[in-house]
Write an enzyme that holds these catalytic residues in place. Structure first.
Site, PDB file in Angstrom:
ATOM      1  N   TRP A 130     -58.142   1.737  -1.614  1.00  0.00           N
ATOM      2  CA  TRP A 130     -58.394   2.688  -2.992  1.00  0.00           C
ATOM      3  C   TRP A 130     -56.805   2.672  -3.404  1.00  0.00           C
ATOM      4  O   TRP A 130     -55.913   3.078  -2.714  1.00  0.00           O
ATOM      5  CB  TRP A 130     -58.740   4.038  -2.753  1.00  0.00           C
ATOM      6  CG  TRP A 130     -58.934   4.910  -3.897  1.00  0.00           C
ATOM      7  CD1 TRP A 130     -59.326   4.299  -5.143  1.00  0.00           C
ATOM      8  CD2 TRP A 130     -58.738   6.043  -3.787  1.00  0.00           C
ATOM      9  NE1 TRP A 130     -59.366   5.773  -5.925  1.00  0.00           N
ATOM     10  CE2 TRP A 130     -58.835   6.741  -5.111  1.00  0.00           C
ATOM     11  CE3 TRP A 130     -58.152   7.286  -3.080  1.00  0.00           C
ATOM     12  CZ2 TRP A 130     -58.400   7.907  -5.466  1.00  0.00           C
ATOM     13  CZ3 TRP A 130     -57.778   8.460  -3.417  1.00  0.00           C
ATOM     14  CH2 TRP A 130     -58.204   9.125  -4.540  1.00  0.00           C
ATOM     15  N   ASP A 211     -62.208   8.460   5.159  1.00  0.00           N
ATOM     16  CA  ASP A 211     -62.521   8.610   3.717  1.00  0.00           C
ATOM     17  C   ASP A 211     -63.783   8.659   3.287  1.00  0.00           C
ATOM     18  O   ASP A 211     -64.185   7.383   3.556  1.00  0.00           O
ATOM     19  CB  ASP A 211     -61.372   7.845   2.933  1.00  0.00           C
ATOM     20  CG  ASP A 211     -61.442   8.233   1.526  1.00  0.00           C
ATOM     21  OD1 ASP A 211     -62.327   9.244   0.900  1.00  0.00           O
ATOM     22  OD2 ASP A 211     -60.680   7.734   0.676  1.00  0.00           O
ATOM     23  N   LYS A 246     -69.397  11.535  -6.151  1.00  0.00           N
ATOM     24  CA  LYS A 246     -70.317  10.517  -6.460  1.00  0.00           C
ATOM     25  C   LYS A 246     -71.706  10.960  -6.230  1.00  0.00           C
ATOM     26  O   LYS A 246     -72.657  10.898  -6.933  1.00  0.00           O
ATOM     27  CB  LYS A 246     -70.059   9.310  -5.788  1.00  0.00           C
ATOM     28  CG  LYS A 246     -68.485   8.942  -5.315  1.00  0.00           C
ATOM     29  CD  LYS A 246     -67.747   8.554  -6.681  1.00  0.00           C
ATOM     30  CE  LYS A 246     -66.124   8.726  -6.454  1.00  0.00           C
ATOM     31  NZ  LYS A 246     -65.486   7.899  -7.207  1.00  0.00           N
TER      32      LYS A 246
END
Ligand code: LMR
Length: 397
Positions: A130, A211, A246
């Site tokens: 990311w 993560d 999300k």
């Protein structure tokens, strides 16, 4: 004095989103930032979230500060999602959590906690990872190194190289792993590989920081926790940065959590106290609204069932879009094998497009992707799919 300040480059992801919004062309497509979009291109508020908000409006009696680590029922709800109810970690009280401003906040607190307590000086991230991981960990005072992840096509895992790289990481370093739906590639290790990684972490003595921002977007809520549960089963120390942006669509509410798992319950009070020390110096105590929504949904059977259905709908829509993209590219005459798009999971795909091809998509067609070639699959819909396939075929030819 301020004239010494030089202008920073735009953010690799959010900067592109801003550029998209400023683009005056009528025909343009935003496949940049990782937000879910429906067929109409909207990012909807989940129905279960609206229902929880209505209840909160009726019941909430105060906006007084939360404790430094946030709400205990939210911590418990998070632990339930991560480890499964009745897990040994929960039963034995070997965990402590903090409510954080988004998953990014959790990563930053994790980094600072590791640094401040002199547990690690270095963290390893996948290559690629990311775009914000390096920023966040550097800002927390850690050195960042990278480990190999993809094969030479750049679209699939190179399992041997990946495991080999992890094997060489020294004891005492931290390793950032993506729990599922690897961002930016969509390429995940399988269950057996996660078991091997967990065993390796135990043998080598490096510290996993997972993560975990897409639980429910690959296969299902429990299925997607298999990496986390492999580390829990290995009986080692590790950290998880959760995001509910999300899977609850709570992007703007900045709703995340950092969970730290210990080997024995005895260390938990000290660990938790040092966690609170980092938070107090940072943002004092967390925002409440998003976490109150998550805690309410996960503790109410009807709301939880509704949530799982809504996550399932998002997951299935993205999976249909993957098939439609592959069919569309083939229809437009792309002869190279693009079936990797079907094997990748979650919101993102590594398209295999080069930065130059991505630049052409933006300048000639108004189609915005992250320069690494990452596509936000959820930005596709029936209206823009043929246009995107035609443009991609053209730049790929
Ligand atoms: C992304 O990767 O696009 C998202 O996680 C949003 C962000 O903050 O970068």
């Amino acid at each position: 004095m301020f004239d010494q300040v030089t202008e920073a480059p735009p953010d690799a992801i959010l900067g592109l989103n801003e550029a998209f919004l400023q683009d005056k062309r009528d025909q343009k497509v935003n496949l940049t930032v990782g937000v879910y979009r429906d067929e109409a291109g909207r990012t909807p508020i989940l129905e279960c979230v609206k229902a929880a908000e209505e209840r909160l409006l009726e019941r909430e009696a105060t906006k007084a500060y939360l404790g430094i680590a946030g709400m205990p029922d939210y911590h418990l709800a998070t632990a339930g999602l991560l480890f499964g109810t009745g897990s040994a970690v929960i039963e034995e009280g070997r965990w402590v959590a903090a409510q954080t401003p988004g998953g990014t906040g959790a990563l930053r607190v994790a980094g600072e906690w590791l640094r401040r307590n002199e547990l690690c000086q270095r963290i390893w991230c996948s290559r690629p990872t990311w775009a914000n991981h390096h920023n966040v960990f550097h800002a927390a005072g850690l050195d960042v190194e990278t480990y190999a992840y993809l094969d030479e096509t750049g679209t699939a895992l190179d399992r041997d190289r990946f495991l080999d790289a992890l094997r060489k990481i020294p004891s005492g370093d931290a390793v950032c792993l993506h729990g599922c739906c690897h961002n930016p590639t969509g390429v995940d290790p399988d269950g057996e590989t996660w078991q091997a990684i967990a065993a390796m972490a135990r043998e080598q003595g490096w510290l996993p920081l997972i993560d975990f921002a897409y639980q429910g977007f690959a296969r299902g809520i429990d299925e997607d926790a298999r990496a986390v549960r492999a580390f829990a089963d290995a009986g080692i120390e590790f950290l998880v940065a959760s995001s509910y942006s999300k899977n609850f669509g709570l992007y703007a509410e900045r709703t995340g959590a950092l969970t730290i798992v210990a080997r024995e319950a005895g260390v938990v009070p000290a660990v938790g106290s040092r966690l609170k020390q980092v938070i107090r110096a940072n943002y004092s105590n967390p925002p409440k609204h998003g976490a109150a929504i998550v805690a309410m949904i996960l503790s109410d059977e009807t709301l939880r069932t509704h949530w799982e259905e809504e996550v399932g709908q998002m997951r299935e829509r993205i999976s249909r879009l993957r098939s439609a993209l592959v069919e569309g590219l083939q229809r437009e005459g792309v002869s190279r094998d693009v079936s990797y798009l079907l094997r990748q999971r979650g919101m993102f795909s590594y398209s295999g497009l080069s930065p130059l091809q991505v630049d052409r998509l933006r300048s000639e067609f108004g189609i915005y992707l992250v320069r690494s070639g990452r596509i936000n699959m959820a930005g596709l819909n029936a209206d823009n799919l043929s246009y995107v396939c035609r443009a991609m075929a053209q730049v790929m030819s």
